[in-house]
Design a protein around this motif. Structure first.
Motif, mmCIF file in Angstrom:
data_model
loop_
_atom_site.group_PDB
_atom_site.id
_atom_site.type_symbol
_atom_site.label_atom_id
_atom_site.label_comp_id
_atom_site.label_asym_id
_atom_site.label_seq_id
_atom_site.Cartn_x
_atom_site.Cartn_y
_atom_site.Cartn_z
ATOM 1 N N ARG A 25 7.848 -5.217 2.721
ATOM 2 C CA ARG A 25 6.918 -6.086 1.912
ATOM 3 C C ARG A 25 5.811 -5.266 1.315
ATOM 4 N NH1 ARG A 25 7.030 -9.605 6.052
ATOM 5 N NH2 ARG A 25 4.866 -8.906 6.674
ATOM 6 N N ASN A 26 5.866 -3.906 1.578
ATOM 7 C CA ASN A 26 4.714 -3.025 1.309
ATOM 8 C C ASN A 26 3.429 -3.501 2.215
ATOM 9 O OD1 ASN A 26 5.694 -0.731 0.146
ATOM 10 N ND2 ASN A 26 5.909 -1.825 -1.792
ATOM 11 N N ARG A 150 -1.984 4.413 -0.377
ATOM 12 C CA ARG A 150 -1.139 3.110 0.001
ATOM 13 C C ARG A 150 -0.153 3.490 0.889
ATOM 14 N NH1 ARG A 150 2.289 3.405 -4.065
ATOM 15 N NH2 ARG A 150 1.519 5.365 -4.914
ATOM 16 N N THR A 151 -0.455 4.451 1.916
ATOM 17 C CA THR A 151 0.703 4.900 3.095
ATOM 18 C C THR A 151 0.612 3.683 3.726
ATOM 19 O OG1 THR A 151 1.152 6.419 4.520
ATOM 20 C CG2 THR A 151 -1.050 5.695 4.740
ATOM 21 N N SER A 152 1.675 3.302 4.768
ATOM 22 C CA SER A 152 2.019 2.091 5.261
ATOM 23 C C SER A 152 1.071 1.781 6.591
ATOM 24 C CB SER A 152 3.378 2.050 5.817
ATOM 25 O OG SER A 152 3.783 2.992 6.446
ATOM 26 N N PHE A 153 0.564 2.902 7.302
ATOM 27 C CA PHE A 153 -0.195 2.766 8.447
ATOM 28 C C PHE A 153 -1.737 2.631 8.016
ATOM 29 C CE2 PHE A 153 -2.360 4.716 12.336
ATOM 30 C CZ PHE A 153 -2.164 3.457 12.923
ATOM 31 N N GLY A 154 -2.264 1.386 8.165
ATOM 32 C CA GLY A 154 -3.673 0.671 7.787
ATOM 33 C C GLY A 154 -4.779 1.998 7.943
ATOM 34 N N ILE A 161 -8.945 6.646 1.273
ATOM 35 C CA ILE A 161 -9.922 6.133 0.153
ATOM 36 C C ILE A 161 -11.095 6.964 0.018
ATOM 37 C CG2 ILE A 161 -11.092 3.906 -0.938
ATOM 38 C CD1 ILE A 161 -8.778 2.409 0.586
ATOM 39 N N ARG A 162 -11.789 7.089 1.149
ATOM 40 C CA ARG A 162 -13.241 7.833 1.066
ATOM 41 C C ARG A 162 -12.905 9.394 0.688
ATOM 42 N NH1 ARG A 162 -18.162 7.415 4.677
ATOM 43 N NH2 ARG A 162 -19.566 9.078 3.615
ATOM 44 N N ALA A 222 11.229 6.406 3.540
ATOM 45 C CA ALA A 222 11.813 4.974 4.192
ATOM 46 C C ALA A 222 10.685 4.391 4.770
ATOM 47 C CB ALA A 222 12.712 5.269 4.834
ATOM 48 N N TRP A 223 9.793 5.091 5.780
ATOM 49 C CA TRP A 223 8.730 4.360 6.411
ATOM 50 C C TRP A 223 7.338 3.808 5.418
ATOM 51 C CZ3 TRP A 223 9.759 7.651 11.152
ATOM 52 C CH2 TRP A 223 10.644 6.990 12.014
ATOM 53 N N GLY A 224 7.619 4.408 4.346
ATOM 54 C CA GLY A 224 6.265 4.039 3.568
ATOM 55 C C GLY A 224 4.919 5.057 4.057
ATOM 56 N N ILE A 225 5.237 5.952 4.959
ATOM 57 C CA ILE A 225 4.169 7.208 5.027
ATOM 58 C C ILE A 225 4.122 7.906 3.943
ATOM 59 C CG2 ILE A 225 3.709 9.052 6.602
ATOM 60 C CD1 ILE A 225 5.313 7.478 9.078
ATOM 61 N N LYS A 226 4.911 8.522 3.452
ATOM 62 C CA LYS A 226 4.857 9.246 2.208
ATOM 63 C C LYS A 226 5.282 8.440 1.099
ATOM 64 C CE LYS A 226 6.290 13.719 2.373
ATOM 65 N NZ LYS A 226 6.767 15.001 2.605
ATOM 66 N N ARG A 227 4.625 8.353 -0.114
ATOM 67 C CA ARG A 227 5.000 7.500 -1.342
ATOM 68 C C ARG A 227 5.511 8.480 -2.316
ATOM 69 N NH1 ARG A 227 5.299 2.242 0.375
ATOM 70 N NH2 ARG A 227 3.531 1.661 1.293
ATOM 71 N N ASN A 228 5.571 9.608 -2.081
ATOM 72 C CA ASN A 228 6.247 10.432 -3.190
ATOM 73 C C ASN A 228 6.817 11.544 -2.363
ATOM 74 O OD1 ASN A 228 3.682 9.529 -4.921
ATOM 75 N ND2 ASN A 228 5.218 9.532 -6.180
#
Ligand code: 3HC
Length: 335
Positions: A25-26, A150-154, A161-162, A222-228
């Motif tokens: 679900r991202n 936008r990595t998957s780990f909060g 961001i900062r 696959a884990w959304g850690i890297k987005r590219n």
């Protein structure tokens, strides 16, 4: 609410399904959530390497603080190097939410069991290098790190961001410094070109090995850690840098660099991947110097950590071991 909160008796298979659904679900994975051990280990590896890079990265530029050509340039450089220390601290804090302390990570780095970015193994030989690092190195860092917001780990994504806002300032100050030098004397223009010639290929290496030789990319995507992938980001960086080089009036040292109408991207040559691997293995031009300085700063900071721990104990404050580790990260000596 997470499954761990709502269903304390959930089986491992249910927890895993919940984790996979969250990734699909991202949505973000938070420290309280169940996660596969491989996901946790990958994050610790990447975040630690990133944090170490920020701290070691203070050395090549810190080298020029006492020799800045004006008060204005000195104030800018001081602020920038200090920002990098802050980035390291946000990142160590993000790693701590995964159950590893800053002290443990620092010790792993000093024992040669964790890495830092290859780029910081190159020396800074002129003040133009301060501008080139801002323009190209921080520019590459932005390309790599904006998607990591936008990595998957909060905690990692929020720290980025900062970091990215500050990196944008760093990139612009570098470009502005180089633009000023390019409006100066022939000697200054030559300094800029020589610096860009030295840093272009190492900047391309920052994105990591080609995708075909990158053992971690597929699982991290696959884990959304890297987005590219590494190659996607390298291409983006080249496309972004070419018009900026034209605006500055410098050439990029790659005879294969040209616009490819069909692909809608620039074609470019490959960095020397053997040189990259040597640097990653600890045999780069400044590896020994960087590590020796980092070790010295850590040892010289021991009394600060001891004093802060004793003071906190006296005040009855809770001081996790980690919160006091890893201070003393002053710049290096390359002269
Ligand atoms: N320098 C040193 N080691 C590198 C590297 C580099 N430029 N690129 C890759 N490697 C290492 C990897 O860590 C991995 O080794 P390991 O498995 O022992 O950790 C190995 O080479 C294979 O690479 P992979 O592509 O499989 O590794 P990753 O999937 O982790 O991708 C990465 C590498 C793209 C650098 C990724 O880790 C990443 O995006 N990291 C976050 C950003 C980061 O660390 N940036 C540091 C740059 S400096 C900086 O930000 C400071 C700023 O002020 C300029």
């Amino acid at each position: 609410m997470t499954l761990t909160e709502t269903a304390p008796g959930a089986s491992e298979a249910e927890l895993e399904r919940h984790f996979e659904a969250t990734i699909a679900r991202n949505d973000r994975i938070e420290p309280r959530d169940w996660m596969p051990e491989g996901y946790r280990k990958t994050l610790v590896r990447q975040i630690a390497q990133h944090a170490h890079s920020e701290i070691i990265g203070m050395q090549p530029e810190g080298n020029w603080i006492t020799r800045a050509p004006s008060l204005r340039r000195k104030a800018i450089l001081l602020a920038k190097v200090q920002d990098e220390a802050g980035h390291g601290l946000y990142l160590y804090s993000a790693a701590e939410t995964l159950g590893v302390s800053r002290l443990e990570l620092t010790e792993l780095l000093l024992a040669g069991r964790q890495k830092y970015s290859s780029i910081f193994n190159y020396p800074t030989l002129s003040y133009a290098d301060v501008g080139t690092i801002g323009w190209l190195v921080d520019g590459a860092a932005i390309c790599n790190q904006v998607p990591l917001c936008r990595t998957s780990f909060g905690p990692y994504g929020r720290a980025m961001i900062r970091v990215c806002k500050e990196e944008s300032f760093h990139q612009r100050q570098g470009f502005e410094l180089l633009a000023t030098m390019m409006r100066g004397t022939d000697e200054q223009r030559a300094m800029v070109q020589e610096s860009v010639d030295r840093f272009w290929w190492p900047a391309l290496m920052m994105f990591g090995p080609p995708d075909a030789d990158s053992p971690n990319t597929a699982q991290s995507m696959a884990w959304g850690i890297k987005r590219n992938t590494n190659d996607e980001l390298r291409q983006k960086f080249v496309d972004m840098s070419v018009p900026q080089a034209e605006a500055l009036g410098v050439t990029l040292p790659d005879p294969e660099l040209r616009w490819n109408e069909e692909r809608g991207h620039h074609d470019f040559g490959q960095p020397d991947w053997e040189e990259f691997m040597e640097g990653v293995k600890g045999n780069g031009p400044c590896n020994a110097q960087r590590m020796a300085h980092r070790r010295r700063a850590h040892e010289e900071g021991a009394w600060v950590r001891a004093a802060a721990t004793a003071y906190a104990a006296k005040q009855g404050l809770d001081t996790p071991r980690s919160s006091l580790a890893g201070h003393s990260t002053t710049g290096g000596t390359e002269r």
